[in-house]
Design an enzyme around this catalytic site. Structure first.
Site, PDB file in Angstrom:
ATOM      1  N   ASP A 117      42.747  43.718  41.068  1.00  0.00           N
ATOM      2  CA  ASP A 117      41.011  42.719  39.799  1.00  0.00           C
ATOM      3  C   ASP A 117      39.996  43.518  39.777  1.00  0.00           C
ATOM      4  O   ASP A 117      40.296  44.826  40.864  1.00  0.00           O
ATOM      5  CB  ASP A 117      40.850  42.018  40.933  1.00  0.00           C
ATOM      6  CG  ASP A 117      39.257  41.217  40.477  1.00  0.00           C
ATOM      7  OD1 ASP A 117      39.175  40.359  39.281  1.00  0.00           O
ATOM      8  OD2 ASP A 117      38.141  40.539  40.929  1.00  0.00           O
TER       9      ASP A 117
ATOM     10  N   ASP B 251      36.205  43.439  39.084  1.00  0.00           N
ATOM     11  CA  ASP B 251      34.788  42.058  39.222  1.00  0.00           C
ATOM     12  C   ASP B 251      34.866  41.578  40.344  1.00  0.00           C
ATOM     13  O   ASP B 251      35.918  40.722  40.606  1.00  0.00           O
ATOM     14  CB  ASP B 251      33.909  41.829  37.811  1.00  0.00           C
ATOM     15  CG  ASP B 251      34.028  42.501  36.852  1.00  0.00           C
ATOM     16  OD1 ASP B 251      32.623  43.119  37.051  1.00  0.00           O
ATOM     17  OD2 ASP B 251      35.201  42.576  35.719  1.00  0.00           O
TER      18      ASP B 251
END
Length: 376
Positions: free
Chosen positions: A104, A106
């Site tokens: 991922d 953020d």
């Protein structure tokens, strides 16, 4: 010039790189055949509605297979072709002693700020962990670039965000300017069949038994929680918090790198045919609090009970001689005084929360309960 059928034949050894190389020979797309409709079942690949094998337009292009536009715009693969490429991809990576790692963006690798917001937080552009691109300011998580370099030796890596494709590619320029870590393996919400709600390993061309995920949001991976290593969210506030100080001194990505190395090593010690990162991750996790009997009567969050059990701890709501830790007991209470008298560990619930992020038992003296709060 039209596409020669033999050029597009389905070969058992043709993997994703070979497929993309062939497609790149036709920058204007596959030329549609003018011959009469064939009996082709369109067994593998469709590009912008045209069968890769027979060069006929297909009728069910909207329901055909799954789209992989992050690899090549308009590319769709049949389910059987996905299975074949996953098997072939994992076989190739395993021969190189590599697994697959989905990252991922953020909250996991960085915290980004759109134009106009960064100035309010006092971000210094002279800071090595602060980058600026297209008006955005990006605060990198400590050690992220070193993490990517070292993880790439053990994993074929993907970036996967529920942000836009343009945002994902912008971030990739910061994290991987030469394209050596991710290449075209950058997945955004524009490629995601579930929009902004869920992520899926269906888009990863590797066997699920060989895939690990790093993400700070477990809810988007509801169908793949066994592959997930939950990350502590990385948030930059502009005012130095205790979490930021701790992470600067002991980068979480450094600890996660050690964990990945452990799972990777265990995987390749297993017999072929019995190897599954999900089982190994669960086994490693279940050893974190093994031998700890946690008195958690004051902890009202049932999810934290589940976390403690997954970490190998035993939970109870009655005091007895087997209890090793009293969690979130308020100072001065009967329970707290009993723990002091019996020389038990008295800890804040953060002790369990942090252990869950780091996959290691932490020094209890760093998590003593506060004077006034039992912190449920």
């Amino acid at each position: 010039m039209g596409v020669v059928a033999s050029d597009l034949s389905i070969k058992e050894e043709r993997g994703v790189p070979e497929l993309l190389h062939q497609l790149q020979q036709y920058p204007h797309g596959l030329e549609t055949s003018k011959s009469s409709p064939s009996t082709c079942r369109h067994p593998a690949v469709v590009v912008n509605g045209v069968c890769y094998h027979c060069r006929q337009k297909i009728e069910n292009k909207d329901t055909y297979g799954l789209e992989f536009s992050y690899l090549y715009m308009g590319l769709k693969l049949s389910h059987s072709e996905m299975d074949r490429l996953r098997c072939l991809g994992s076989k190739k990576q395993l021969s190189q002693k590599k697994l697959h790692l989905v990252l991922d963006i953020d909250g996991t690798l960085l915290h980004s700020f759109p134009p106009g917001e960064a100035s309010k937080l006092g971000l210094s552009k002279n800071d090595k962990n602060t980058k600026e691109i297209d008006g955005w300011v990006v605060k990198l998580r400590p050690m992220v670039l070193e993490f990517l370099e070292k993880a790439s030796a053990m994993f074929e890596m993907y970036l996967y965000t529920l942000g836009s494709r343009s945002y994902a590619k912008m971030i990739a320029k910061i994290l991987d300017p030469q394209g050596v870590y991710f290449n075209n393996r950058i997945i955004s919400r524009d490629d995601n069949p579930y929009g902004v709600y869920f992520k899926t390993l269906d888009l990863i061309l590797g066997e699920e038994s060989n895939i690990l995920i790093l993400d700070d949001n477990p809810e988007v991976w509801a169908k793949h929680l066994r592959n997930l290593i939950l990350m502590k969210p990385f948030v930059f506030t502009g005012t130095e918090t205790s979490d930021e100080i701790t992470e600067r001194n002991t980068p979480i990505l450094g600890e996660i790198l050690k964990l990945l190395h452990t799972i990777h090593s265990l995987f390749f010690q297993q017999e072929v045919g019995c190897r599954d990162v999900r089982d190994l991750a669960s086994e490693v996790r279940s050893n974190v609090l093994r031998g700890c009997n946690l008195y958690m009567k004051q902890v009202k969050d049932s999810k934290l009970w589940d976390v403690a059990k997954a970490l190998g701890g035993t939970c109870c709501s009655e005091l007895n001689s087997s209890v090793t830790h009293l969690v979130s007991c308020k100072r001065g209470t009967k329970d707290y005084n009993w723990g002091v008298k019996k020389k038990k560990f008295l800890v804040h619930k953060r002790c369990i929360e942090e252990a869950n992020y780091l996959w290691q038992r932490l020094p209890e003296e760093n998590y003593r309960p506060t004077m006034t709060c039992c912190c449920w």
